[in-house]
Motif scaffolding. Structure first.
Motif, short mmCIF file in Angstrom:
data_model
loop_
_atom_site.label_atom_id
_atom_site.label_comp_id
_atom_site.label_asym_id
_atom_site.label_seq_id
_atom_site.Cartn_x
_atom_site.Cartn_y
_atom_site.Cartn_z
N THR A 215 -5.14 -54.16 -50.32
CA THR A 215 -5.43 -52.89 -50.77
C THR A 215 -4.39 -51.77 -50.40
N ARG A 216 -3.53 -52.01 -49.28
CA ARG A 216 -2.83 -50.77 -48.75
C ARG A 216 -1.46 -51.26 -49.59
N GLN A 269 -18.93 -61.67 -48.40
CA GLN A 269 -17.98 -60.68 -47.71
C GLN A 269 -18.88 -59.36 -47.47
N MET A 270 -19.52 -58.93 -48.82
CA MET A 270 -20.05 -57.63 -48.75
C MET A 270 -21.41 -57.64 -47.79
N LEU A 271 -22.08 -58.75 -47.95
CA LEU A 271 -23.35 -58.88 -47.44
C LEU A 271 -23.20 -59.09 -45.76
N GLN A 272 -22.04 -59.92 -45.38
CA GLN A 272 -22.01 -60.37 -44.05
C GLN A 272 -21.49 -59.12 -43.17
N ILE A 318 -17.02 -42.80 -43.34
CA ILE A 318 -17.72 -43.91 -43.11
C ILE A 318 -17.16 -45.20 -43.60
N PHE A 319 -16.54 -44.82 -44.83
CA PHE A 319 -15.87 -46.10 -45.44
C PHE A 319 -14.34 -46.15 -45.46
N ASP A 320 -13.82 -45.29 -44.68
CA ASP A 320 -12.48 -45.33 -44.46
C ASP A 320 -11.93 -46.37 -43.44
N PRO A 321 -10.80 -47.06 -44.01
CA PRO A 321 -10.33 -48.21 -42.86
C PRO A 321 -10.13 -47.59 -41.51
N LEU A 343 -16.78 -52.08 -43.40
CA LEU A 343 -17.42 -51.07 -44.41
C LEU A 343 -16.50 -50.76 -45.30
N PHE A 344 -15.17 -50.63 -45.22
CA PHE A 344 -14.11 -50.51 -45.95
C PHE A 344 -14.23 -51.57 -47.31
#
Length: 377
Positions: A215-216, A269-272, A318-321, A343-344
């Motif tokens: 993403t970066r 990935q999301m769930l884990q 909270i969702f920032d890397p 969370l990112f």
């Protein structure tokens, strides 16, 4: 003589001084030619002179002094940007590059003031305009230099993450083979299980790191939608989390039709990450609940944990890397085993599926992350 005219007439002399100073910025300067050391100095100077001759209102001067882009000079910005990029390539550090502009400013002012016989009011205006032009060039060079540094770092992290996958796979496969031996003792089995679990944690961290770098570097998470059952994915994720936390007894509640089209690997990935986050930052009892509700066009997934709430000032990031600590006072027995990317990654997966995610957290009710995903694109 007006400063802009002085710069044009003495550009070569000023650049000679630039070159002499740049040659002292070792070790990078030791391998550079005269042309490399001079780089875009003359172009920056001449563009600054042109900028100084451009009419500027009082309002525009104030706006420019406050860092606004009003009245920027394209040729000046282009030359400065190229200078910042090339200085990064040849190995100048940021302090060395910025010191070139400091020396350039001082050199021009010194040469010019030495040539003046009697200062005039217009000369002070010239100084202001010249400083504005140099500040603009410095800002542009610094921005491009920093961008190149960030990109180089991200590429390095991508290579590192990719190269770590092979040894982690070897650890996982070797531990799996050892676990299948009948002659292994219970004590040795426990050690091997710990190796396997640690390898799994490291693999998750590497995957998160690679997604972050992707993403970066400007790439969105690719997804391949296929028909799948969200209930099955949730059960598998809960089972995997429970294996790493024997004292964990999650409550899983399902309502409605949870069949849809999603990318199973991304959903995993999301769930884990969501469940792992709840276990890590929740109460020491590891009591969590997962609720899945299927609607006509969407599914809603909620992951809840008890314990200290997320600090109010942390909710916005909270969702920032690379944000690791949700609450310094959180009652958890687990040290952080993540890079602060979990969370990112969750948010990136949700966004890639066209969904939304929210979080609520307060005393008494605990913390709940709610994800809403459309069943189809």
């Amino acid at each position: 003589m007006r400063l802009s005219d002085f710069i044009v007439q003495n550009a070569d002399r000023i650049v000679d001084e630039w070159e002499r100073f740049a040659a002292t910025l070792t070790p990078a300067a030791q391998t550079l030619s005269s042309a490399d050391l001079r780089d875009h100095a003359k172009a920056i100077l001449l563009a600054a002179a042109r900028d100084m001759n451009t009419a500027q209102t009082r309002a525009e001067q104030i706006a420019k002094a406050q860092g606004e882009e009003l009245g920027t000079t394209p040729s000046l910005d282009q030359a400065a940007a190229s200078h910042g990029e090339l200085r990064h390539i040849v190995g100048f550090d940021l302090v060395q590059m910025t010191s070139e502009f400091r020396h350039l400013r001082a050199t021009v002012i010194r040469f010019w003031t030495e040539s003046l016989t009697s200062p005039q009011g217009a000369h002070f205006t010239d100084m202001v305009r010249f400083n504005e032009a140099i500040d603009e060039a410095l800002a542009e060079s610094t921005a491009v230099y920093a961008e190149r540094v960030n990109r180089s770092r991200d590429i390095f992290l991508a290579i590192l993450g990719h190269d770590l996958r092979a040894p982690l796979q070897a650890i996982g496969m070797s531990s799996e083979i050892l676990m299948r031996r009948a002659s292994i003792s219970e004590a040795d089995r426990a050690f091997i299980q710990r190796i396997k679990s640690s390898g799994r944690h490291m693999s998750t961290m590497v995957s998160d790191l690679l997604e972050f770098v992707r993403t970066r570097l400007g790439a969105t998470l690719p997804i391949e939608r296929q028909p799948m059952e969200m209930t099955t994915a949730c059960r598998d994720a809960i089972d995997a989390a429970s294996a790493g936390h024997p004292d964990c007894d999650p409550v899983f509640t399902i309502w409605g039709n949870t069949q849809g089209e999603w990318d199973r690997a991304r959903i995993d990935q999301m769930l884990q990450n969501l469940i792992g986050n709840a276990l890590q930052h929740g109460a020491a009892t590891h009591r969590i609940s997962v609720t899945l509700i299927g609607g006509e066009n969407h599914v809603s997934l909620s992951v809840h944990n008890d314990g200290e709430p997320i600090a109010e000032e942390a909710i916005g990031s909270i969702f920032d890397p690379l944000v690791r600590s949700l609450n310094a006072q959180a009652g958890t027995r687990n040290p952080s085993t993540s890079l602060g990317l979990g969370l990112f990654i969750v948010k990136e997966v949700v966004n890639a599926h066209g969904g939304s995610i929210t979080v609520t957290s307060n005393f008494g009710d605990g913390t709940t992350f709610t994800v809403v995903l459309p069943k189809k694109a």
